[in-house]
Design an enzyme around this catalytic site. Sequence first.
Site, PDB file in Angstrom:
ATOM      1  CE  LYS A   1      -2.155   0.843   4.367  1.00 59.29           C
ATOM      2  NZ  LYS A   1      -1.888   2.225   4.785  1.00 59.29           N
ATOM      3  CB  SER A   2       4.044   2.489   1.611  1.00 51.30           C
ATOM      4  OG  SER A   2       3.827   2.461   3.032  1.00 51.30           O
TER       5      SER A   2
ATOM      6  NE  ARG B   1       6.677   6.598  -0.225  1.00 53.39           N
ATOM      7  CZ  ARG B   1       5.831   6.482   1.139  1.00 53.39           C
ATOM      8  NH1 ARG B   1       4.684   5.560   0.792  1.00 53.39           N
ATOM      9  NH2 ARG B   1       6.348   6.769   2.273  1.00 53.39           N
TER      10      ARG B   1
ATOM     11  N   GLY C   1      -3.929   7.817   5.480  1.00 50.36           N
ATOM     12  CA  GLY C   1      -2.838   8.742   6.165  1.00 50.36           C
ATOM     13  C   GLY C   1      -1.634   8.948   5.063  1.00 50.36           C
TER      14      GLY C   1
ATOM     15  CB  SER D   1       7.196  10.648  10.050  1.00 51.41           C
ATOM     16  OG  SER D   1       6.062  10.830   9.022  1.00 51.41           O
TER      17      SER D   1
ATOM     18  CG  ASP E   1       2.592   0.200   9.542  1.00 53.64           C
ATOM     19  OD1 ASP E   1       2.474   1.322  10.329  1.00 53.64           O
ATOM     20  OD2 ASP E   1       2.890   0.704   8.299  1.00 53.64           O
TER      21      ASP E   1
ATOM     22  CE  LYS F   1       2.419   4.936  12.787  1.00 54.99           C
ATOM     23  NZ  LYS F   1       2.993   5.513  11.592  1.00 54.99           N
TER      24      LYS F   1
ATOM     25  NE  ARG G   1      -2.218   0.598  13.887  1.00 51.02           N
ATOM     26  CZ  ARG G   1      -1.838   0.649  12.700  1.00 51.02           C
ATOM     27  NH1 ARG G   1      -0.367   0.787  12.422  1.00 51.02           N
ATOM     28  NH2 ARG G   1      -2.693   0.759  11.584  1.00 51.02           N
TER      29      ARG G   1
ATOM     30  NE  ARG H   1      -0.557  -1.400   9.262  1.00 45.32           N
ATOM     31  CZ  ARG H   1      -0.319  -1.974   8.005  1.00 45.32           C
ATOM     32  NH1 ARG H   1      -0.627  -3.240   7.582  1.00 45.32           N
ATOM     33  NH2 ARG H   1      -0.140  -1.193   6.920  1.00 45.32           N
TER      34      ARG H   1
HETATM   35  C1  S3P Z   1       3.804   5.032   5.785  1.00 45.00           C
HETATM   36  C2  S3P Z   1       4.722   5.665   6.994  1.00 45.00           C
HETATM   37  C3  S3P Z   1       4.517   5.189   8.294  1.00 45.00           C
HETATM   38  C4  S3P Z   1       3.408   4.046   8.359  1.00 45.00           C
HETATM   39  C5  S3P Z   1       2.259   3.856   7.411  1.00 45.00           C
HETATM   40  C6  S3P Z   1       2.792   4.082   6.045  1.00 45.00           C
HETATM   41  C7  S3P Z   1       4.219   5.346   4.505  1.00 45.00           C
HETATM   42  O1  S3P Z   1       3.831   6.237   8.597  1.00 45.00           O
HETATM   43  O2  S3P Z   1       3.021   3.928   9.737  1.00 45.00           O
HETATM   44  O3  S3P Z   1       1.278   2.785   7.386  1.00 45.00           O
HETATM   45  O4  S3P Z   1       3.502   4.672   3.605  1.00 45.00           O
HETATM   46  O5  S3P Z   1       5.073   6.387   4.181  1.00 45.00           O
HETATM   47  P1  S3P Z   1       4.515   7.383   9.500  1.00 45.00           P
HETATM   48  O6  S3P Z   1       5.332   8.165   8.237  1.00 45.00           O
HETATM   49  O7  S3P Z   1       3.518   8.378   9.993  1.00 45.00           O
HETATM   50  O8  S3P Z   1       5.428   6.989  10.483  1.00 45.00           O
END
Ligand code: S3P
Length: 683
Positions: free
Chosen positions: A15-16, A20, A91, A164, A320, A347, A351, A393
């Site tokens: 998903k990350s 992107r 997020g 982050s 995560d 999160k 959590r 999660r």
């Molecule tokens: C993510 C970064 C992390 C992670 C989130 C996905 C990302 O968050 O917890 O599930 O895709 O960059 P943070 O950047 O807030 O730590």
Amino acid sequence: MDRGEGLTIRVPGDKSITQRALILGALADGESRIGAVPRGGDPLATARAVAALGVEVRGLDGAGTEPVTIRGPGLRRWTQPAGALDLCNSGTGTRLLSGALAAQPLAVVLRGDASLSQRPMERIAAPLRRMGASVDYLGRPGVLPMRIGGGVLTSIRHDGEVASAQVKSAVLLAGIGAGVPVEVREPHRSRDHSERMLEAMGAEVAEGWRGDAWSVRLADPPARLEPLDMDIPGDFSSAIFFIAWAALATGQRPVTIRSVGLNPTRTGLLPVLARMGVDVEVLPRGAPGGEPVGDLRVVGKGAGLQAVEVGGDEVPGLIDEVPIVAVLAARADGVTRIAGAAELRVKESDRLAALAVNLRRMGVAVEEFPDGLEIRGTGKPLSGRVECFHDHRIAMAFGVLGASPGCDLAIDDPGVADVSFPGFWELLARVERHSVGAAPHPGQIPAAPPGADRCIVVAVDGSAGSGKSTTAAAVARRLGFRHLDSGALYRAVTLALLQSERGCEDVEEVTPAELDALRIGLDWHDGTMHVRIRGTLVPDEALREPRVTSLVSRVSAVPLVRDHLLELQRSAAAGPGLVAEGRDMGTVIFPSAEVKVHLDAEIRERARRRLLQRGRRQPAAEEVDAEAARLELRDQRDSTRAIAPLTQAEGAATVDTTELDPPGQTEVIVQLVLPFLTSVEYN
Ligand code: S3P
């Protein structure tokens, strides 16, 4: 270690990385192709937002297997959307888009669901404002909904208080979009997918430790980004649920999770699992598109789960995965301590609180700290209702615990898993169903359980001297597939007949009973095929004896012999995949093979290779010519013979190997197979 293959599964794409790819693809100059895009709630929300900004996104509404294409208009060419962009639960989508929007001359409102509307946005708003964007909160300060007014930005160095990747990426995207240098420093190294993708698109990103901080610098942003062409690897953060399931189960078969993203900034859970006594084997499969990919194989735990200490620098690499560590800790021997994880409070839910509340409710002793938890493992039966707090999660971690021995848990909101893993519950149920039964004999790969996964078949044929044998074996090794060498089977029949009283006389008259009596069988060791004759393993040298070589083409032309070996060859298609090499693989044995390849090369090059194979060092031009003439005759014979002529299978890709060395040939075929490995088949 037990080499039995057990269950093989896939998980949805990362998903990350997907989000992107969607956002960066929308900033690129030209059409990006992104394969194996997961259709979870978060990626879909981001894709819709990008489309609302005037970027053409195609392929999202289909069955889920076709690639998504994004027609990137260039860096600052997004258009004003009709209304607010709803990022639902995402997020990552919100924060990364905010960075990109800061560089667009637009004013865009972002909003989200109840959970996303609790999450802190000032961490991105502050640096974006410093660069010159306007960020206004339309409701409560610091949270969505907010409006981003973008335009001309200035360069900054941002010293982040927390590690982050979302904040880092937002600043990088603002810098890229506006064409201004930026630097982000963070106290620990966070995931680097944005950096890798930007590099793949032609930007230069410098990274390294500067004193106590990890620095990521975009010193010279490019005027345009190249479009992407990539397949999304499986999500490590989704794969770990099944690793944990296997670690908690007893006496189950080994579980292999195929084609998982193994970016080292994401796999921090693996050393923690090792300390807990969980044996995870990592089988790397290369790094297409700059992101390492491989299979994960978990055999189970040794003596039982051990408690662990997790904290400090280790946390960003498993940020995560803390929920799953906590769930494993509940079943481990001793007290597990998790520290330095305050970020978990912001999160999709708090959590740390969600874990503590639920574990306590089911009778596990937990202490909660501002930045972590202490969990005392127990072997007692655990039961009760799990509250998900709208967090995927939390739902999945407790789902895994609930599916383990001695647990009976009811999850209040299982649908929330769809954010990252649609089909999670069905896959968990299937894995549970197929896990019953004894472990297979060491060294034998049992047929894949029906429906759990399909075995991907790669049929390779080609003209003599095209390089097919070496290449087929190398492809199989690279992919972790079995390699079926049909030539060796025909040699085995020839040898077995020669060894029998009947001999090879009038082989055209051989009877089914005579063939049955040879008891030709196959054994597999790590994907390598071994042939048995009358129950006994045959050494390779015996199959290569000159008397066998001189008779094998006659034996293999007997229709009854070919029929006799048909089922045996088909039975090789078990486990994750098979590279089946032989002239009728793509036509008769595996007509519906996923990938069919026909190798060919210019005749003089094939002649040269055959001479080299026979030990000639530097064959002279005349020798090559003479061999080429012989090959031409053989080609003619091969393609016109009545039984199993060498014809190209329908749909086969022709690979001209004239200019390719063996690794090059391997790579071409591996690239043809990769889309099948990363296609989403988890439901
Ligand atoms: C993510 C970064 C992390 C992670 C989130 C996905 C990302 O968050 O917890 O599930 O895709 O960059 P943070 O950047 O807030 O730590």
